[in-house]
Design a protein around this motif. Structure first.
Motif, PDB file in Angstrom:
ATOM      1  N   VAL B 145       0.862  -1.183   0.000  1.00  0.00           N
ATOM      2  CA  VAL B 145       0.000   0.000   0.000  1.00  0.00           C
ATOM      3  C   VAL B 145       0.896   1.229   0.000  1.00  0.00           C
ATOM      4  N   GLY B 146       0.773   2.026  -1.062  1.00  0.00           N
ATOM      5  CA  GLY B 146       1.564   3.252  -1.160  1.00  0.00           C
ATOM      6  C   GLY B 146       3.052   2.993  -1.082  1.00  0.00           C
ATOM      7  N   GLY B 147       3.492   1.880  -1.673  1.00  0.00           N
ATOM      8  CA  GLY B 147       4.913   1.586  -1.712  1.00  0.00           C
ATOM      9  C   GLY B 147       5.432   0.957  -0.426  1.00  0.00           C
ATOM     10  N   VAL B 148       4.560   0.711   0.556  1.00  0.00           N
ATOM     11  CA  VAL B 148       4.992   0.104   1.814  1.00  0.00           C
ATOM     12  C   VAL B 148       4.478  -1.334   1.879  1.00  0.00           C
TER      13      VAL B 148
END
Lengths: 278, 365
Positions: B145-148
């Motif tokens: 999610v969002g690069g995490v």
């Protein structure tokens, strides 16, 4: 949590403010566990330099009284002062710098050298992050010398006899260098030779200026070594005084409901208690 | 008895003799140093071996070039540089951090519970983290999610939640009895474990990612994983090691320790919180690797005694070296395939554990 973390960085504490002349003062103390009342209106004063025995039947509240004097339990009413300070109001380390306690039959950690156990007595004088110094080691060794346990310094405590372990436990308490020393049944489980040896060590500590109080079962032993005896019964102190005046068949009948004869020691004249059970 | 014997101050000779006998009590820094060197050797070995073997000389050249920011050495294949810096070293670093973290947390738990068989998973971190990871892997939750990456976060949160629940259940006005804490941990572990199993049975047929996570692996380790794990490991391990002397005093009964000036409840809370945080950080990046947290501190205690000021850091070094080597075995023994590292640690750890048990039995009889 954050407070606990900050606590970690605290350096050595200064010696707590206390009045070295005032010993231990227990005034009108009441205590209970839940609904069960254990102490009701106990008064007891012990001066520095005195060795007081607390005697009385099983379950009369001797151990509770010791906990109150150690400050690990708060009285429901009344005050317990050590060196003039309300002991239960102090943080643990300051309490431990005023009062040292030898619990009954202490559980010493296995595979640990006796001197390492005695060094744990320096804990109240050490910051969390600081280690014992050479000075702490010499204090610990001096405490072991005073209890005749110096030669046990490098022995593992789980390899010691009951009497030797008890000497180490007393040395641990002496290493705390407190003005007051409390003991719960220090001679329980010890043989005939060790019992007077431990009591003698405690009397020497009293003579050196400490306030020493021990819960003791054996009245004859207490009479031989202690200056004062407090006889407890029904959650209060029935009578308190010098052994010769306190140990009478009447007092013992009142406290224990037991018939005894009180003889006199052939050498010292101190009272000897013998059961008159037939 | 002693009453009659006149007391003399000890003769200087006797004091010197005593001091020399107590030399064994001095802190064995050199053992920690040796442990550090052993860890470095294990790391070098693990970095040099694999599907492509990189000679030690080339390995040192590449490392030196990377450290100084110079161009990679001309006489070394460029692929070696990539393999070393982007595949092997991140893996070695993460394995060392996780092994060290689990071992120190395990040593703290063994000291706190005064039970040599305690491990960092004792009060429910593992099953909580397992449930968190399974939820992400099996319920169609987005993995990123969002690069995490979500998996470590879910595992971390699950582990912390399980221990917090056990702790708050066991806690009463009078303190936190450790026996109650263990029982609460066992019950919560069972609950979380059953939910995990339920999810696995109700889900798609392909359970391999879940099983592989549950057995532990460093297969996709990156430098960023080590950095993130270190963020949690460093402070929590520092707290545990700072409490080492207090942990020694706590080897007496709790009541006795309190009378020696230890704030017992505060120390217990700090140790449990720090060990849980370290364990959760370790498992969230590597899965549930068993036996390191049990075996490393135990070996250290068996070999070198009972002082937690030494046991804690030394366990960390031993655990780190053990897991680095276990990971080396895991990725080379069935080459080109790979075993979950948890299988290797259990395969070596379980016999050791049985050996300890047999030794204890023999020492009792």
């Amino acid at each position: 949590m954050i407070r606990s973390l900050l606590e970690l960085a605290r350096p050595r504490l200064p010696r707590p403010e206390h009045d070295p002349a005032s010993g231990i003062a227990i005034d009108d103390v009441w205590a209970s566990y839940g609904d069960r009342r254990v102490l009701s209106g106990v008064n007891l004063h012990a001066k520095p330099g005195s060795f007081t025995a607390i005697a009385g039947p099983n379950g009369v509240g001797k151990s509770t009284l010791l906990k109150l004097m150690a400050g690990t339990m708060k009285p429901a009413r009344g005050s317990v002062r050590v060196g003039g300070v309300d002991i239960a109001s102090l943080p643990a380390r300051r309490r431990a710098a005023l009062v040292a306690v030898v619990p009954q039959d202490p559980d010493l950690p296995p595979a640990t050298a006796a001197v390492e156990v005695v060094l744990m007595g320096r804990n109240p004088h050490l910051g969390t992050l600081s280690w014992e110094s050479a000075e702490d080691l010499s204090i610990a060794l001096e405490a072991m010398r005073m209890t005749d346990s110096e030669r046990l310094a490098d022995r593992h405590v789980d390899r010691l006899s009951g009497g030797e372990r008890q000497r180490v436990a007393v040395a641990l308490a002496l290493a705390q260098q407190t003005p007051a020393l409390l003991l719960d049944e220090p001679t329980a489980n010890l043989d005939l030779a060790y019992q007077p040896a431990i009591m003698d060590t405690l009397r020497r500590q009293a003579l050196s200026g400490k306030t020493v109080i021990a819960a003791v079962h054996d009245l004859t032993l207490a009479a031989q070594f202690c200056d004062r005896i407090a006889l407890m019964c029904d959650g209060t102190v029935l009578a308190e005084g010098a052994p010769a005046e306190l140990i009478t068949p009447e007092n013992i009948a009142k406290a224990y409901g037991a018939r005894v004869s009180v003889l006199s020691h052939p050498e010292t004249g101190k009272p000897i208690v013998v059961s008159s059970w037939r | 008895m002693a009453r009659q014997t006149r007391r003399r101050p000890p003769a200087p000779a006797a004091a010197a003799d005593l001091a020399s006998r107590l030399v064994g009590l001095r802190y064995p820094w050199w053992r920690l140093l040796a442990g550090g060197l052993a860890l470095a050797a294990a790391a070098m070995l693990a970095a040099s071996r694999g599907s492509v073997d990189i000679p030690l000389g080339a390995l040192l050249d590449i490392l030196a070039a990377r450290m100084t920011g110079a161009a990679s050495p001309p006489d070394v294949p460029a692929s070696w540089d990539t393999i070393l810096w982007h595949l092997r070293l991140p893996r070695v670093a993460l394995a060392a951090l996780v092994g060290g973290g689990l071992a120190i947390a395990g040593a703290a738990y063994q000291g706190l519970f005064k039970n040599p068989l305690a491990d960092p998973y004792l009060v429910g971190v593992a099953s909580g983290a397992g449930l968190g990871a399974t939820l992400v892997l099996l319920t169609g939750f987005p993995l990123v999610v969002g690069g995490v990456a979500m998996l470590p976060i879910a595992a971390f949160a699950g582990g912390i939640a399980a221990v917090s629940a056990a702790y708050s259940i066991a806690r009463s006005a009078a303190g936190t009895p450790l026996a109650t804490l263990i029982l609460a941990g066992v019950a919560i572990s069972a609950l979380a474990g059953s939910v995990t199993s339920l999810l696995m049975i109700r889900s798609d047929p392909d359970l391999r990612p879940v099983i592989s996570w549950l057995l532990g692996s460093f297969i996709a380790a990156e430098w960023s994983d080590s950095a993130a794990a270190l963020m949690y490991l460093a402070p929590s391990l520092a707290v545990i090691i700072a409490l080492a002397r207090i942990l020694n005093v706590m080897q007496l009964s709790e009541e006795h320790a309190a009378m020696l000036g230890v704030e017992v409840e505060k120390a217990k809370l700090l140790l449990i919180a720090a060990a849980t945080l370290a364990t959760a950080a370790a498992v969230s990046f590597s899965g549930l690797i068993g036996f390191v947290g049990l075996v490393a501190p135990h070996a250290v205690r068996l070999l070198w005694g009972v002082d937690y000021r030494f046991i804690l850091p030394m366990s960390g070094l031993v655990g780190a070296a053990f897991l680095v080597l276990a990971d080396l075995v895991a990725r080379t023994v069935v080459s080109p395939g790979e075993l979950p590292v948890g299988i290797v640690t259990a395969f070596c750890g379980a016999p050791f554990f049985l050996y300890v048990l047999m030794r204890r039995r023999r020492s009792i009889t």
